[in-house]
Motif scaffolding. Structure first.
Motif, mmCIF file in Angstrom:
data_model
loop_
_atom_site.group_PDB
_atom_site.id
_atom_site.type_symbol
_atom_site.label_atom_id
_atom_site.label_comp_id
_atom_site.label_asym_id
_atom_site.label_seq_id
_atom_site.Cartn_x
_atom_site.Cartn_y
_atom_site.Cartn_z
ATOM 1 N N PRO A 1 0.835 -1.204 0.000
ATOM 2 C CA PRO A 1 0.000 0.000 0.000
ATOM 3 C C PRO A 1 0.870 1.255 0.000
ATOM 4 C CG PRO A 1 -0.027 -1.059 2.170
ATOM 5 C CD PRO A 1 0.766 -1.950 1.263
ATOM 6 N N ASN B 1 -1.485 -11.495 10.639
ATOM 7 C CA ASN B 1 -1.469 -12.038 9.251
ATOM 8 C C ASN B 1 -0.056 -12.091 8.667
ATOM 9 O OD1 ASN B 1 -4.316 -12.282 9.146
ATOM 10 N ND2 ASN B 1 -4.474 -10.097 8.686
ATOM 11 N N GLN C 1 -4.083 -12.269 -2.088
ATOM 12 C CA GLN C 1 -4.847 -11.750 -0.933
ATOM 13 C C GLN C 1 -4.098 -11.966 0.378
ATOM 14 O OE1 GLN C 1 -8.670 -13.639 -1.170
ATOM 15 N NE2 GLN C 1 -9.274 -12.418 -2.923
ATOM 16 N N GLN D 1 -1.396 -9.416 0.545
ATOM 17 C CA GLN D 1 -1.919 -8.070 0.822
ATOM 18 C C GLN D 1 -2.280 -7.933 2.303
ATOM 19 O OE1 GLN D 1 -4.762 -8.202 -2.355
ATOM 20 N NE2 GLN D 1 -3.685 -6.632 -3.557
ATOM 21 N N ALA D 2 -2.858 -8.999 2.861
ATOM 22 C CA ALA D 2 -3.212 -8.973 4.295
ATOM 23 C C ALA D 2 -1.941 -8.887 5.140
ATOM 24 C CB ALA D 2 -4.015 -10.216 4.657
ATOM 25 N N GLN E 1 -0.706 -5.342 5.057
ATOM 26 C CA GLN E 1 -1.542 -4.472 5.907
ATOM 27 C C GLN E 1 -1.178 -4.661 7.362
ATOM 28 O OE1 GLN E 1 -3.395 -1.972 5.429
ATOM 29 N NE2 GLN E 1 -3.638 -2.060 3.195
ATOM 30 N N LYS F 1 2.078 -2.965 8.011
ATOM 31 C CA LYS F 1 1.911 -1.504 8.017
ATOM 32 C C LYS F 1 1.275 -1.033 9.335
ATOM 33 C CE LYS F 1 0.022 2.295 5.314
ATOM 34 N NZ LYS F 1 -0.784 2.704 4.162
ATOM 35 N N GLN F 2 0.212 -1.734 9.741
ATOM 36 C CA GLN F 2 -0.476 -1.348 10.984
ATOM 37 C C GLN F 2 0.471 -1.435 12.177
ATOM 38 O OE1 GLN F 2 -3.230 0.133 11.044
ATOM 39 N NE2 GLN F 2 -3.674 -0.243 8.908
ATOM 40 N N ARG G 1 2.925 1.360 12.122
ATOM 41 C CA ARG G 1 2.238 2.599 12.510
ATOM 42 C C ARG G 1 2.058 2.664 14.011
ATOM 43 N NH1 ARG G 1 -1.014 4.442 7.811
ATOM 44 N NH2 ARG G 1 0.557 5.808 6.933
#
Ligand code: FMN
Length: 187
Positions: free
Chosen positions: A32, A141, A166, A169-170, A173, A176-177, A180
């Motif tokens: 992303p 994930n 998929q 991508q999970a 994410q 990234k989370q 963050r």
């Protein structure tokens, strides 16, 4: 919340035409916005781990690896399995990081891929044990095992399997989370 997330990507394969390196690059291609990846290129240059060499500043290649890890928010590892275990070159790199601590609380995601139906699951499990020992944070994930990799990644390095895409991508994410979250808490 558009702060850049920096990730170091490490392939456990030194092979020129590695499917894991190709998969790692394909995964980076799915990232992303605001996730910036650096591909670590020094795995084959690290000396064999020897605590006697781990004195003062240590070998230059080890210093470089440690520095690159300090500069990033998270880590992505993509590895094959050799002889039912983690490839020696990757395990060697992690051995250099046990005492220096760069992985402590570092958001980390792990992919193993193999042409076999098991997907390198033994290397995956063993790698997680080592990462747990050095206190890496395995993200939500963030554990993906990909069997039959040759059927899911084409010769151009494009992921041809929707489910695999998929999962990756999970994973991204989750990474990234977690990165963050660490920015926010300042850890
Ligand atoms: C010496 C050797 C040992 C291997 N051992 C395993 C193994 O234990 N489990 C497995 O799933 N694949 C094993 N493989 C097959 C690798 O998964 C396969 O060669 C894979 O393509 C290597 O990853 P790479 O394409 O990223 O280099 C082995 C391959 C070699 C050359």
């Amino acid at each position: 919340m558009n702060q850049e997330i920096k990730v170091l990507a490490i392939s456990g394969s030194l092979r020129q035409k590695s499917s894991n390196t190709a998969l790692m690059k394909a995964t980076i291609g799915l990232a992303p916005e605001h996730m910036i990846f650096t591909v670590y290129g020094g795995l084959g240059d690290l000396p064999h781990f020897n605590p006697d060499l781990d004195i003062d500043e240590g070998p230059a290649s080890v210093r470089e690896l440690r520095e690159q890890l300090k500069q990033v928010d998270g880590v992505l590892i993509c590895t094959p399995e050799y002889g039912n275990g983690v490839p020696g070159a990757l395990k060697n790199a992690l051995d250099w990081l046990v005492s220096s601590g760069e992985f402590v609380n570092k958001p980390t995601a792990v992919i193993s891929a193999s042409p076999s139906p098991m997907g390198g699951s033994l290397a995956h499990a063993s790698l997680l044990l080592t990462l747990q020992m050095i206190n890496a944070e395995i993200v939500e994930n963030g554990k993906v095992i990909i069997p039959h990799i040759t059927l899911k990644l084409d010769r151009e390095g494009v992921i041809t399997n929707a489910e695999t895409r998929q999962e990756l991508q999970a994973l991204l994410q989750g990474l990234k989370q977690a990165c963050r979250g660490q920015h926010i808490t300042g850890t």
